[in-house]
Design an enzyme around this catalytic site. Sequence first.
Site, short mmCIF file in Angstrom:
data_model
loop_
_atom_site.label_atom_id
_atom_site.label_comp_id
_atom_site.label_asym_id
_atom_site.label_seq_id
_atom_site.Cartn_x
_atom_site.Cartn_y
_atom_site.Cartn_z
N ASN A 235 46.13 33.22 35.20
CA ASN A 235 46.45 32.18 36.19
C ASN A 235 46.38 30.83 35.50
OD1 ASN A 235 46.81 33.53 38.68
ND2 ASN A 235 44.61 33.87 38.82
N ASP B 73 44.52 38.45 40.73
CA ASP B 73 44.41 39.45 41.80
C ASP B 73 44.75 40.85 41.30
OD1 ASP B 73 43.58 37.77 43.87
OD2 ASP B 73 45.63 37.02 44.15
N LYS C 254 49.98 46.96 20.11
CA LYS C 254 50.95 45.95 20.53
C LYS C 254 52.24 46.64 20.97
CE LYS C 254 53.31 41.93 18.83
NZ LYS C 254 53.95 41.42 17.64
N ASP D 213 37.72 41.93 44.56
CA ASP D 213 37.57 40.56 45.08
C ASP D 213 36.09 40.20 44.95
OD1 ASP D 213 37.20 38.26 46.63
OD2 ASP D 213 39.00 38.73 47.81
N ILE D 214 35.78 39.40 43.94
CA ILE D 214 34.38 39.11 43.61
C ILE D 214 33.69 38.38 44.76
CG2 ILE D 214 32.85 37.98 41.94
CD1 ILE D 214 35.20 38.22 39.91
N PHE E 126 37.14 28.90 47.11
CA PHE E 126 38.14 27.88 46.82
C PHE E 126 39.52 28.47 47.09
CE2 PHE E 126 37.10 23.83 44.74
CZ PHE E 126 35.72 23.88 44.86
#
Length: 399
Positions: free
Chosen positions: A209, A278, A288, A306-307, A323
């Site tokens: 993210n 997520d 690789k 979901d912590i 948040f």
Amino acid sequence: MTLKGKKILLGLTGGVAAYKAAELARGLVKAGADVRVAMTKSATKFITPTTLQALTGQEVWTDLWDKRVPDAMGHIELSRDRDLIIVAPASANFMAKVAQGLADDLLSSLVLARRCPLLLAPAMNVEMWQSAATQRNAKTLAADGVLLAGPAAGDQACGETGMGRMLEPGQIVALVESGFQPKPLAGRKVLVTAGPTEEAIDPVRVITNSSSGKMGYAVARAAREAGASVMLVSGPVALAAPEGVKRVSVRSAAQMFDAVKANLNGCSVFISVAAVADFRPKQASKQKIKKGERQSMMLEMERNPDILAWVAAQKKAPFCVGFAAESENLARNAKEKRKKKGIPLLAANLAQEALGSDDNAITLYDDRGAHALGRGPKLEQARKLVAHVVSMLKKQEKR
Ligand code: CTP
């Protein structure tokens, strides 16, 4: 004006870093402090009292026998009304004197006769800093309750490199500002997550993210300033841990989850600022992945835990703050998210207004509705958030 009304005595001792003290004096004055300057004789060889006088708008003091103070009591009078004494730069010699309680000039006498806290910003050659004597003195000073700010490592004026550089003026001003914040969270443990997570696709590629970590780090700093013992679980970011904050560095959401579980015991507050991914690739390739001839590829993803929701659902859950960075419909999404996660407080902002920036415009959502914090620096917003948490905690505990 974070230091408005604060009375500071700024002491300078002899060292090349004395030139930085001019900027420090300016920074303290700019933050609203009343700054009185005292210099040792050696300090005046590096920078003139006139410079400091011009920057602080006050007379500068250099002599124990100064006629301007009646009854030859300058060594007591000049520090009596002060809230803090800062000595920057503090030379090895000056540290040794303070550690021994010597008072053979104005500044060392003011320090010995003080009633307020003392902060020293050491600056010296690396060998002088590392010498057994200076290290012994630093330990003695710390045991006496003297605050030591720095030194930092880096290039030195003498041409050598290593520990001994004085902290930058901005860092010292920040430490002073933090020190003067009220301490309503003293004795409490606060856990903060910050930054992004990285979910491995293969050994060299990740899904992540966008998050600089600035907001989370500001929250950790604000909680520390408020007196809490703060543990920061951080995804990969390019930020230094705030002063006094313990940090655990992680990469993936799974690692973040483990670190949160391991540090949750005894926590009164959990503030989940991290931009947790997520989803993660269902199977990270050990090698690789080669593009070969293909023009597209599929990546199968699975949900990450979901912590925040997990922490909030615990029997003895701490006070949980979430948040939300939204791109639209801020109020509706924020209210829904607060309910869905089962948390008392959610801080929401528009992602486009905050990402990577030093400023933010947060709105807090709790059981009484929305509270806009206005637009401002992330640290300011973080302090307001922490103050809101404190007031909610107090109400909760009264019940
Ligand atoms: N969070 C978490 N663990 C996750 C995902 C999010 O702890 N796996 C926390 C974040 O730290 C933040 C809040 O949950 O405090 C964000 O909520 P979330 O619903 O996950 O935000 P988005 O991913 O933006 O949700 P949506 O896709 O529904 O907008």
